[in-house]
Design an enzyme around this catalytic site. Structure first.
Site, PDB file in Angstrom:
ATOM      1  N   HIS A 154      21.518  29.990  27.041  1.00 55.20           N
ATOM      2  CA  HIS A 154      20.126  30.298  26.677  1.00 55.20           C
ATOM      3  C   HIS A 154      19.449  31.099  27.782  1.00 55.20           C
ATOM      4  O   HIS A 154      19.928  31.129  28.917  1.00 55.20           O
ATOM      5  CB  HIS A 154      19.331  29.004  26.448  1.00 55.20           C
ATOM      6  CG  HIS A 154      19.602  28.370  25.112  1.00 55.20           C
ATOM      7  ND1 HIS A 154      20.688  27.562  24.877  1.00 55.20           N
ATOM      8  CD2 HIS A 154      18.928  28.448  23.935  1.00 55.20           C
ATOM      9  CE1 HIS A 154      20.675  27.153  23.613  1.00 55.20           C
ATOM     10  NE2 HIS A 154      19.612  27.673  23.017  1.00 55.20           N
ATOM     11  N   LYS A 158      14.202  28.298  29.414  1.00 55.33           N
ATOM     12  CA  LYS A 158      14.401  27.059  28.659  1.00 55.33           C
ATOM     13  C   LYS A 158      14.285  25.848  29.579  1.00 55.33           C
ATOM     14  O   LYS A 158      14.847  25.836  30.674  1.00 55.33           O
ATOM     15  CB  LYS A 158      15.775  27.090  27.977  1.00 55.33           C
ATOM     16  CG  LYS A 158      16.012  25.910  27.055  1.00 55.33           C
ATOM     17  CD  LYS A 158      17.188  26.140  26.147  1.00 55.33           C
ATOM     18  CE  LYS A 158      17.448  24.940  25.245  1.00 55.33           C
ATOM     19  NZ  LYS A 158      16.304  24.627  24.391  1.00 55.33           N
TER      20      LYS A 158
HETATM   21  P1  NAP Z   1       7.505  29.243  25.336  1.00 56.10           P
HETATM   22  O1  NAP Z   1       7.548  30.704  25.112  1.00 56.10           O
HETATM   23  O2  NAP Z   1       7.495  28.736  26.746  1.00 56.10           O
HETATM   24  O3  NAP Z   1       6.245  28.654  24.561  1.00 56.10           O
HETATM   25  C1  NAP Z   1       5.806  27.331  24.700  1.00 56.10           C
HETATM   26  C2  NAP Z   1       4.359  27.240  24.280  1.00 56.10           C
HETATM   27  O4  NAP Z   1       3.934  25.884  24.458  1.00 56.10           O
HETATM   28  C3  NAP Z   1       3.422  28.121  25.122  1.00 56.10           C
HETATM   29  O5  NAP Z   1       2.458  28.700  24.278  1.00 56.10           O
HETATM   30  C4  NAP Z   1       2.797  27.109  26.083  1.00 56.10           C
HETATM   31  O6  NAP Z   1       1.520  27.492  26.530  1.00 56.10           O
HETATM   32  C5  NAP Z   1       2.694  25.893  25.174  1.00 56.10           C
HETATM   33  N1  NAP Z   1       2.506  24.698  25.991  1.00 56.10           N
HETATM   34  C6  NAP Z   1       3.119  24.360  27.143  1.00 56.10           C
HETATM   35  N2  NAP Z   1       2.641  23.215  27.616  1.00 56.10           N
HETATM   36  C7  NAP Z   1       1.662  22.837  26.761  1.00 56.10           C
HETATM   37  C8  NAP Z   1       0.771  21.751  26.730  1.00 56.10           C
HETATM   38  N3  NAP Z   1       0.770  20.820  27.706  1.00 56.10           N
HETATM   39  N4  NAP Z   1      -0.098  21.655  25.680  1.00 56.10           N
HETATM   40  C9  NAP Z   1      -0.108  22.586  24.713  1.00 56.10           C
HETATM   41  N5  NAP Z   1       0.702  23.665  24.696  1.00 56.10           N
HETATM   42  C10 NAP Z   1       1.585  23.767  25.719  1.00 56.10           C
HETATM   43  O7  NAP Z   1       8.762  28.536  24.640  1.00 56.10           O
HETATM   44  P2  NAP Z   1       9.550  29.001  23.322  1.00 56.10           P
HETATM   45  O8  NAP Z   1      10.722  29.793  23.706  1.00 56.10           O
HETATM   46  O9  NAP Z   1       8.576  29.537  22.346  1.00 56.10           O
HETATM   47  O10 NAP Z   1      10.094  27.594  22.808  1.00 56.10           O
HETATM   48  C11 NAP Z   1       9.209  26.581  22.353  1.00 56.10           C
HETATM   49  C12 NAP Z   1      10.045  25.369  21.970  1.00 56.10           C
HETATM   50  O11 NAP Z   1      10.881  25.713  20.851  1.00 56.10           O
HETATM   51  C13 NAP Z   1      11.013  24.893  23.067  1.00 56.10           C
HETATM   52  O12 NAP Z   1      11.097  23.494  23.036  1.00 56.10           O
HETATM   53  C14 NAP Z   1      12.346  25.516  22.677  1.00 56.10           C
HETATM   54  O13 NAP Z   1      13.455  24.812  23.172  1.00 56.10           O
HETATM   55  C15 NAP Z   1      12.237  25.416  21.172  1.00 56.10           C
HETATM   56  N6  NAP Z   1      13.088  26.327  20.393  1.00 56.10           N
HETATM   57  C16 NAP Z   1      13.514  25.838  19.205  1.00 56.10           C
HETATM   58  C17 NAP Z   1      14.263  26.610  18.372  1.00 56.10           C
HETATM   59  C18 NAP Z   1      14.691  26.031  17.051  1.00 56.10           C
HETATM   60  O14 NAP Z   1      15.319  26.737  16.259  1.00 56.10           O
HETATM   61  N7  NAP Z   1      14.362  24.774  16.764  1.00 56.10           N
HETATM   62  C19 NAP Z   1      14.607  27.921  18.733  1.00 56.10           C
HETATM   63  C20 NAP Z   1      14.137  28.409  19.948  1.00 56.10           C
HETATM   64  C21 NAP Z   1      13.361  27.598  20.778  1.00 56.10           C
HETATM   65  P3  NAP Z   1       1.300  28.015  28.057  1.00 56.10           P
HETATM   66  O15 NAP Z   1       1.573  29.474  28.015  1.00 56.10           O
HETATM   67  O16 NAP Z   1      -0.113  27.663  28.339  1.00 56.10           O
HETATM   68  O17 NAP Z   1       2.275  27.290  28.941  1.00 56.10           O
END
Ligand code: NAP
Length: 264
Positions: A154, A158
């Site tokens: 990844h 992550k």
């Molecule tokens: P990302 O770009 O880091 O986005 C995470 C979001 O969560 C950001 O907007 C962040 O805001 C927010 N956040 C962080 N801490 C927070 C808090 N305390 N309260 C409210 N919001 C908060 O991550 P991503 O790549 O989009 O991934 C998000 C999640 O999806 C991860 O857990 C990842 O492993 C998962 N994922 C799942 C799949 C699937 O198919 N199921 C695929 C890819 C990823 P800030 O900018 O303020 O930090």
């Protein structure tokens, strides 16, 4: 009739793709977002977000009190995602959760809560259909090959390791595979962690590099042969079909399903 959706994490990599997906779907309506930095503003006030009047809340309970919704999508971080999912179930708003890194205990607790509240919920470590097939094919192969190692790769932003997909794959293989401790019984690591993490005797290796999105290879071995089952998500669009499908399916569910394979 439109399906009203609240989405948490709209500025994230997954969240911003999901916002676009929701806006494109004629039957979906984005009614609010949860974001820790823009409480009381509207989506259009946030840089890079679509020019729409969707209210933004920091506090999920306040959001649920003020905005009526059918579905809650979470794409944030594990601790917050777990709390959000719990609150959504308590309010009988069906969660579709892509956030990974929940503990087994949290999944069990949320499963119970969904059942008690007769509220559908889908938690999927991987929403890409190809990844779900990779897990299913690996589960089939596990019956015939006890020797297996999982390599997941990844991007370096992550937070959790191993990935939810790798853990879920190992759990699915465990259902068909005869237990075996992987590698030589006397093997010794000269650098700690060289042999990866262990789950039921299987080894899981996590690679984190910029440039990667989400990739996994499951390698089975036996005398004179290996079998590799590999999936690559090349961009986050690959997850959107699964989220869309989950939103539609969860409307008719009253229990929790863990893994997209359980609703396909
Ligand atoms: P990302 O770009 O880091 O986005 C995470 C979001 O969560 C950001 O907007 C962040 O805001 C927010 N956040 C962080 N801490 C927070 C808090 N305390 N309260 C409210 N919001 C908060 O991550 P991503 O790549 O989009 O991934 C998000 C999640 O999806 C991860 O857990 C990842 O492993 C998962 N994922 C799942 C799949 C699937 O198919 N199921 C695929 C890819 C990823 P800030 O900018 O303020 O930090």
């Amino acid at each position: 009739m439109a399906i009203n959706i609240i989405l948490a994490g709209p500025r994230g990599r997954m969240g911003s793709e999901a916002v676009q997906m929701v806006l494109k779907e004629a039957d979906f309506k984005l009614v609010a977002c949860i974001d820790r930095k823009f409480d009381g503003q509207h989506l259009k006030d946030i840089d890079g977000m679509p020019d729409i009047d969707v209210p933004v809340f920091q506090d999920i309970e306040k959001c649920f009190q003020q905005v009526k919704a059918d579905i809650f999508i979470d794409l944030t971080v594990p601790e917050v995602g777990y709390y959000h999912t719990k609150k959504a179930l308590e309010n009988k708003i069906r969660p579709v959760v892509g956030t990974t890194g929940f503990t087994d205990e949290q999944i069990i607790e949320l499963t119970e809560l969904a059942k008690t509240n007769h509220t559908g919920c889908i938690i999927a470590p991987n929403f890409a259909i190809g990844a779900v097939l990779m897990m299913k094919f690996s589960q089939m192969a596990g019956k015939y090959f006890s020797d297996v190692e999982i390599i997941e790769k990844h991007h370096d932003k992550k937070l959790d390791a191993p990935s939810g997909t790798a853990k879920k794959t190992a759990e699915m293989i465990m259902e068909t595979r005869e237990f075996k401790k992987q590698g030589h019984q006397d093997e010794k690591e000269t650098i700690k962690g060289s042999r990866g993490g262990e789950m039921d005797g299987m080894r899981i290796h996590s690679v984190r590099l910029p440039g990667l999105v989400a990739h996994q290879e499951v390698i089975f071995g036996s005398s004179g042969q290996t079998l590799s089952i590999k999936h690559d998500s090349l961009n986050r669009d690959s997850f959107m079909e699964g989220i869309k499908l989950s939103v539609l399916k969860v409307m008719d569910m009253n229990e929790l399903a863990y893994g997209l394979e359980n609703i396909l």
